[in-house]
Design a protein around this motif. Structure first.
Motif, PDB file in Angstrom:
ATOM      1  N   TYR A  26      37.079  -2.640  14.665  1.00 16.16           N
ATOM      2  CA  TYR A  26      36.143  -1.659  15.192  1.00 16.16           C
ATOM      3  C   TYR A  26      36.945  -0.411  15.539  1.00 16.16           C
ATOM      4  O   TYR A  26      37.969  -0.491  16.213  1.00 16.16           O
ATOM      5  CB  TYR A  26      35.435  -2.208  16.433  1.00 16.16           C
ATOM      6  N   THR A  27      36.499   0.747  15.060  1.00 11.61           N
ATOM      7  CA  THR A  27      37.224   2.000  15.258  1.00 11.61           C
ATOM      8  C   THR A  27      36.508   2.863  16.289  1.00 11.61           C
ATOM      9  O   THR A  27      35.276   2.968  16.258  1.00 11.61           O
ATOM     10  CB  THR A  27      37.334   2.755  13.918  1.00 11.61           C
ATOM     11  N   GLN A  28      37.278   3.463  17.192  1.00 11.34           N
ATOM     12  CA  GLN A  28      36.679   4.313  18.217  1.00 11.34           C
ATOM     13  C   GLN A  28      37.690   5.373  18.646  1.00 11.34           C
ATOM     14  O   GLN A  28      38.833   5.364  18.208  1.00 11.34           O
ATOM     15  CB  GLN A  28      36.215   3.489  19.408  1.00 11.34           C
ATOM     16  N   SER A  29      37.256   6.290  19.552  1.00  9.25           N
ATOM     17  CA  SER A  29      38.105   7.413  19.956  1.00  9.25           C
ATOM     18  C   SER A  29      38.426   7.412  21.448  1.00  9.25           C
ATOM     19  O   SER A  29      38.702   8.459  22.023  1.00  9.25           O
ATOM     20  CB  SER A  29      37.431   8.736  19.573  1.00  9.25           C
ATOM     21  N   TRP A  40      39.584  -6.689  16.893  1.00  7.75           N
ATOM     22  CA  TRP A  40      40.651  -5.771  16.524  1.00  7.75           C
ATOM     23  C   TRP A  40      40.098  -4.378  16.704  1.00  7.75           C
ATOM     24  O   TRP A  40      39.253  -3.931  15.927  1.00  7.75           O
ATOM     25  CB  TRP A  40      41.123  -5.996  15.107  1.00  7.75           C
ATOM     26  N   ILE A  41      40.541  -3.697  17.730  1.00  2.00           N
ATOM     27  CA  ILE A  41      40.066  -2.364  18.053  1.00  2.00           C
ATOM     28  C   ILE A  41      41.126  -1.363  17.613  1.00  2.00           C
ATOM     29  O   ILE A  41      42.303  -1.527  17.938  1.00  2.00           O
ATOM     30  CB  ILE A  41      39.811  -2.217  19.577  1.00  2.00           C
ATOM     31  N   VAL A  42      40.716  -0.337  16.888  1.00  2.00           N
ATOM     32  CA  VAL A  42      41.608   0.753  16.508  1.00  2.00           C
ATOM     33  C   VAL A  42      41.095   2.009  17.204  1.00  2.00           C
ATOM     34  O   VAL A  42      39.994   2.469  16.921  1.00  2.00           O
ATOM     35  CB  VAL A  42      41.657   0.957  14.978  1.00  2.00           C
ATOM     36  N   ILE A  64      44.645  -4.472  19.902  1.00  2.00           N
ATOM     37  CA  ILE A  64      44.214  -3.088  20.066  1.00  2.00           C
ATOM     38  C   ILE A  64      45.306  -2.208  19.476  1.00  2.00           C
ATOM     39  O   ILE A  64      46.447  -2.215  19.950  1.00  2.00           O
ATOM     40  CB  ILE A  64      44.004  -2.725  21.546  1.00  2.00           C
ATOM     41  N   THR A  65      44.991  -1.474  18.419  1.00  2.91           N
ATOM     42  CA  THR A  65      45.912  -0.517  17.830  1.00  2.91           C
ATOM     43  C   THR A  65      45.560   0.850  18.389  1.00  2.91           C
ATOM     44  O   THR A  65      44.416   1.292  18.255  1.00  2.91           O
ATOM     45  CB  THR A  65      45.796  -0.506  16.298  1.00  2.91           C
ATOM     46  N   VAL A  66      46.526   1.492  19.050  1.00  4.63           N
ATOM     47  CA  VAL A  66      46.305   2.829  19.605  1.00  4.63           C
ATOM     48  C   VAL A  66      47.101   3.819  18.773  1.00  4.63           C
ATOM     49  O   VAL A  66      48.326   3.701  18.659  1.00  4.63           O
ATOM     50  CB  VAL A  66      46.710   2.907  21.088  1.00  4.63           C
ATOM     51  N   LYS A  67      46.381   4.779  18.165  1.00  3.71           N
ATOM     52  CA  LYS A  67      46.996   5.821  17.351  1.00  3.71           C
ATOM     53  C   LYS A  67      46.997   7.121  18.140  1.00  3.71           C
ATOM     54  O   LYS A  67      45.965   7.547  18.645  1.00  3.71           O
ATOM     55  CB  LYS A  67      46.216   6.015  16.055  1.00  3.71           C
TER      56      LYS A  67
END
Length: 118
Positions: A26-29, A40-42, A64-67
């Motif tokens: 799941y992708t979020q800001s 798996w949160i990006v 949780i991947t933090v970019k």
């Protein structure tokens, strides 16, 4: 159901991934994370931030991947419910990422954090 392996005290244990379909991305800001959205949160962010977590299930592993999308370093603060972790804050270099893994056994939330990577 997908499985992950983690350390519980001195024991190596198997945990279920928090989804009957396996690891759901799941992708979020932001870092306001609802694990009903996936395991798996990006999150792509550009400023210092703190985790806010909801719907954590017992005996599951999460990623949780933090970019960091900014041109300078940022600081991420683990939630105050983190029981076992390397550091309370993590710095992510400019234009880099870190992976935050968490296993919750119903009592203790254990965190592992990767090095910076591009």
């Amino acid at each position: 159901m997908a499985k992950a392996v983690g350390i519980n005290g001195n024991n190596l244990e198997e945990f279920e991934i928090a989804s009957s379909a396996g690891l759901i991305k799941y992708t979020q800001s932001n870092l306001t994370i609802n694990f009903n959205n996936g395991s798996w949160i990006v999150a792509t962010i550009a400023a210092n931030a703190s985790f806010s977590l909801s719907n954590i299930q017992e005996n599951f592993a999460y990623l949780i991947t933090v970019k960091n999308s900014s041109g300078s370093g940022i600081v991420i603060t683990l939630p105050n419910t983190a029981d076992e972790f390397q550091r309370a804050t993590e710095r992510i270099a400019a234009s880099s990422s870190k992976d935050f893994s968490m296993i919750y056994d119903g009592t203790i939330r254990r965190w592992l954090v990767s090095d910076n990577y591009s």
